[in-house]
Motif scaffolding. Structure first.
Motif, PDB file in Angstrom:
ATOM      1  N   PRO A 203       0.822  -1.210   0.000  1.00 24.05           N
ATOM      2  CA  PRO A 203       0.000   0.000   0.000  1.00 24.05           C
ATOM      3  C   PRO A 203       0.856   1.261   0.000  1.00 24.05           C
ATOM      4  O   PRO A 203       2.029   1.221   0.374  1.00 24.05           O
ATOM      5  CB  PRO A 203      -0.775  -0.111   1.319  1.00 24.05           C
ATOM      6  N   LEU A 204       0.249   2.350  -0.425  1.00 21.29           N
ATOM      7  CA  LEU A 204       0.958   3.625  -0.488  1.00 21.29           C
ATOM      8  C   LEU A 204       1.375   4.091   0.908  1.00 21.29           C
ATOM      9  O   LEU A 204       2.502   4.517   1.123  1.00 21.29           O
ATOM     10  CB  LEU A 204       0.035   4.653  -1.151  1.00 21.29           C
ATOM     11  N   GLU A 205       0.422   4.020   1.842  1.00 21.12           N
ATOM     12  CA  GLU A 205       0.740   4.387   3.229  1.00 21.12           C
ATOM     13  C   GLU A 205       1.024   3.097   3.993  1.00 21.12           C
ATOM     14  O   GLU A 205       0.115   2.424   4.473  1.00 21.12           O
ATOM     15  CB  GLU A 205      -0.436   5.164   3.847  1.00 21.12           C
ATOM     16  N   THR A 206       2.285   2.740   4.084  1.00 17.85           N
ATOM     17  CA  THR A 206       2.651   1.491   4.777  1.00 17.85           C
ATOM     18  C   THR A 206       2.577   1.734   6.286  1.00 17.85           C
ATOM     19  O   THR A 206       2.676   2.883   6.738  1.00 17.85           O
ATOM     20  CB  THR A 206       4.078   1.059   4.395  1.00 17.85           C
ATOM     21  N   PRO A 207       2.459   0.656   7.076  1.00 14.79           N
ATOM     22  CA  PRO A 207       2.473   0.837   8.536  1.00 14.79           C
ATOM     23  C   PRO A 207       3.737   1.553   9.005  1.00 14.79           C
ATOM     24  O   PRO A 207       3.693   2.333   9.957  1.00 14.79           O
ATOM     25  CB  PRO A 207       2.397  -0.597   9.062  1.00 14.79           C
ATOM     26  N   LEU A 208       4.868   1.340   8.330  1.00 21.98           N
ATOM     27  CA  LEU A 208       6.108   2.026   8.720  1.00 21.98           C
ATOM     28  C   LEU A 208       5.950   3.544   8.552  1.00 21.98           C
ATOM     29  O   LEU A 208       6.315   4.320   9.441  1.00 21.98           O
ATOM     30  CB  LEU A 208       7.287   1.535   7.856  1.00 21.98           C
ATOM     31  N   LEU A 209       5.392   3.964   7.415  1.00 21.89           N
ATOM     32  CA  LEU A 209       5.217   5.404   7.187  1.00 21.89           C
ATOM     33  C   LEU A 209       4.215   6.000   8.174  1.00 21.89           C
ATOM     34  O   LEU A 209       4.421   7.103   8.691  1.00 21.89           O
ATOM     35  CB  LEU A 209       4.765   5.671   5.746  1.00 21.89           C
ATOM     36  N   ALA A 210       3.148   5.248   8.446  1.00 24.44           N
ATOM     37  CA  ALA A 210       2.138   5.743   9.394  1.00 24.44           C
ATOM     38  C   ALA A 210       2.777   5.917  10.777  1.00 24.44           C
ATOM     39  O   ALA A 210       2.566   6.937  11.449  1.00 24.44           O
ATOM     40  CB  ALA A 210       0.958   4.772   9.452  1.00 24.44           C
ATOM     41  N   ALA A 211       3.597   4.932  11.186  1.00 26.42           N
ATOM     42  CA  ALA A 211       4.251   5.017  12.507  1.00 26.42           C
ATOM     43  C   ALA A 211       5.232   6.187  12.528  1.00 26.42           C
ATOM     44  O   ALA A 211       5.339   6.903  13.533  1.00 26.42           O
ATOM     45  CB  ALA A 211       4.971   3.706  12.806  1.00 26.42           C
ATOM     46  N   ALA A 212       5.947   6.386  11.419  1.00 23.49           N
ATOM     47  CA  ALA A 212       6.916   7.492  11.357  1.00 23.49           C
ATOM     48  C   ALA A 212       6.193   8.832  11.470  1.00 23.49           C
ATOM     49  O   ALA A 212       6.595   9.705  12.244  1.00 23.49           O
ATOM     50  CB  ALA A 212       7.703   7.410  10.053  1.00 23.49           C
ATOM     51  N   ARG A 213       5.107   9.005  10.712  1.00 21.28           N
ATOM     52  CA  ARG A 213       4.342  10.270  10.761  1.00 21.28           C
ATOM     53  C   ARG A 213       3.812  10.514  12.168  1.00 21.28           C
ATOM     54  O   ARG A 213       3.869  11.638  12.676  1.00 21.28           O
ATOM     55  CB  ARG A 213       3.161  10.204   9.790  1.00 21.28           C
ATOM     56  N   ALA A 214       3.294   9.443  12.798  1.00 17.43           N
ATOM     57  CA  ALA A 214       2.716   9.584  14.144  1.00 17.43           C
ATOM     58  C   ALA A 214       3.769  10.069  15.143  1.00 17.43           C
ATOM     59  O   ALA A 214       3.440  10.726  16.120  1.00 17.43           O
ATOM     60  CB  ALA A 214       2.124   8.250  14.599  1.00 17.43           C
ATOM     61  N   ARG A 215       5.031   9.753  14.874  1.00 15.34           N
ATOM     62  CA  ARG A 215       6.110  10.179  15.788  1.00 15.34           C
ATOM     63  C   ARG A 215       6.739  11.496  15.351  1.00 15.34           C
ATOM     64  O   ARG A 215       7.746  11.926  15.911  1.00 15.34           O
ATOM     65  CB  ARG A 215       7.199   9.104  15.828  1.00 15.34           C
ATOM     66  N   GLY A 216       6.204  12.089  14.285  1.00 12.51           N
ATOM     67  CA  GLY A 216       6.683  13.408  13.849  1.00 12.51           C
ATOM     68  C   GLY A 216       7.872  13.367  12.907  1.00 12.51           C
ATOM     69  O   GLY A 216       8.493  14.393  12.637  1.00 12.51           O
ATOM     70  N   HIS A 217       8.185  12.185  12.344  1.00 10.92           N
ATOM     71  CA  HIS A 217       9.277  12.107  11.372  1.00 10.92           C
ATOM     72  C   HIS A 217       8.757  12.462   9.988  1.00 10.92           C
ATOM     73  O   HIS A 217       7.595  12.208   9.668  1.00 10.92           O
ATOM     74  CB  HIS A 217       9.851  10.685  11.314  1.00 10.92           C
ATOM     75  N   LEU A 218       9.631  13.002   9.150  1.00  4.93           N
ATOM     76  CA  LEU A 218       9.248  13.201   7.755  1.00  4.93           C
ATOM     77  C   LEU A 218       9.154  11.818   7.112  1.00  4.93           C
ATOM     78  O   LEU A 218      10.084  11.010   7.243  1.00  4.93           O
ATOM     79  CB  LEU A 218      10.285  14.043   7.008  1.00  4.93           C
ATOM     80  N   ALA A 219       8.039  11.543   6.434  1.00  5.87           N
ATOM     81  CA  ALA A 219       7.824  10.220   5.832  1.00  5.87           C
ATOM     82  C   ALA A 219       7.811  10.357   4.307  1.00  5.87           C
ATOM     83  O   ALA A 219       7.093  11.192   3.759  1.00  5.87           O
ATOM     84  CB  ALA A 219       6.502   9.642   6.329  1.00  5.87           C
TER      85      ALA A 219
END
Ligand code: NAP
Length: 263
Positions: A203-219
């Motif tokens: 998927p476009l929004e992978t769980p890794l990207l979602a977790a990164a965004r939730a922690r305030g990292h640039l994804a």
């Protein structure tokens, strides 16, 4: 969808179609390519090494990676390059323009074909330290030995410690991709200023990207890499350099979304 979009946008005659070639037939398919009527092709897993062996001329990046994903004809003979490096870097440049200045150390997960392209790109941009973490450690060791002394191979047990130091985390495994197991890692120790790039795009929004965004990292997602890697091939085949536009991105993102929902 990408190439047909550009053909229509630029009002060019042509088409881009899929050929299903089994591994046992790829050598003969490429040997007969000049007579096939095609002006060029992309090849994907598992044919990139066979395509490298089939070309008369490989551009330096493809020679370094021993893998070709884009083919064209030069005076009737096959030439090839690898546009994954270009796609990876172009999307990162677009998403985080000052990334080279910020990135002293990068962690790359995976040691397959895509990871090799990622590591090659990071070296091309002079990233000082690159740690390649892979399930099969010997593959990470081989990658490091073949590509550059700046690359340190490691196993997943070292990940938490490496995350504390990294400025850029790249997932180049197939984990997290639709139909594959999830990438089960804890971003807790990751340096707060680090960027996270997942080259998986379905998927476009992978769980890794979602977790990164939730922690305030640039994804940074994998779709941009997919779109940008297509640019050099189109230019070779049709003589015009196409643009990766928000319209194209929305079109492909909508298609990926529809495929996910249909599963
Ligand atoms: P590959 O050569 O088959 O490599 C797969 C990698 O994933 C290897 O490092 C493998 O580790 C690791 N892996 C697979 N299953 C695993 C598991 N269960 N646990 C831990 N590690 C596992 O594939 P590739 O061609 O490099 O492609 C990797 C991903 O990149 C795919 O999802 C592909 O779609 C994506 N990709 C995206 C783009 C883009 O334009 N965005 C371009 C190219 C590739 P081992 O060595 O231990 O098997």
């Amino acid at each position: 969808m990408i190439h047909r979009h550009w053909l229509a946008e630029l009002k060019l005659e042509g088409d881009y179609i899929r050929e299903d070639v089994p591994p046992g037939k790829i050598a003969s398919f490429l040997a007969g390519f000049a007579a096939s009527g095609y002006v060029g092709a992309n090849v994907t897993v598992p044919h990139k090494e066979a395509a490298f062996r089939a070309v008369v001329r490989a551009e330096p990046v493809a020679a370094a990676l021993k893998a070709v994903n884009t083919l064209w004809l030069e005076e009737g003979r096959l030439a090839g390059t690898n546009t994954d490096v270009y796609g990876f870097l172009a999307h990162l440049d677009e998403s985080l323009p000052d990334w080279t200045a910020r990135t002293k150390m990068a962690v790359v997960l995976g040691a397959g074909g895509a990871a090799r392209a990622v590591v090659y790109g990071l070296i091309e941009r002079d990233v000082g330290r690159i740690v390649v973490i892979n399930r099969t450690r010997t593959r990470a060791e081989m990658l490091a030995a073949e590509i550059d002394a700046r690359v340190t191979p490691a196993g997943f047990a070292e990940l938490p410690q490496r995350l504390r130091e990294t400025d850029l985390l790249v997932n180049a495994t197939s984990l997290g991709m639709t139909g594959q197991p999830p990438l089960d890692i804890d971003l807790g120790p990751l340096k707060p200023s680090a960027a996270v790039y997942d080259i998986v795009y379905a998927p476009l929004e992978t769980p890794l990207l979602a977790a990164a965004r939730a922690r305030g990292h640039l994804a940074v997602d994998g779709l941009g890499m997919l779109l940008h890697q297509a640019v050099p091939g189109f230019e070779r085949w049709f003589g015009v350099r196409p643009k990766v536009t928000p319209t194209l991105r929305s079109l492909v993102a909508a298609d990926l979304g529809a495929r996910e929902r249909a599963r």
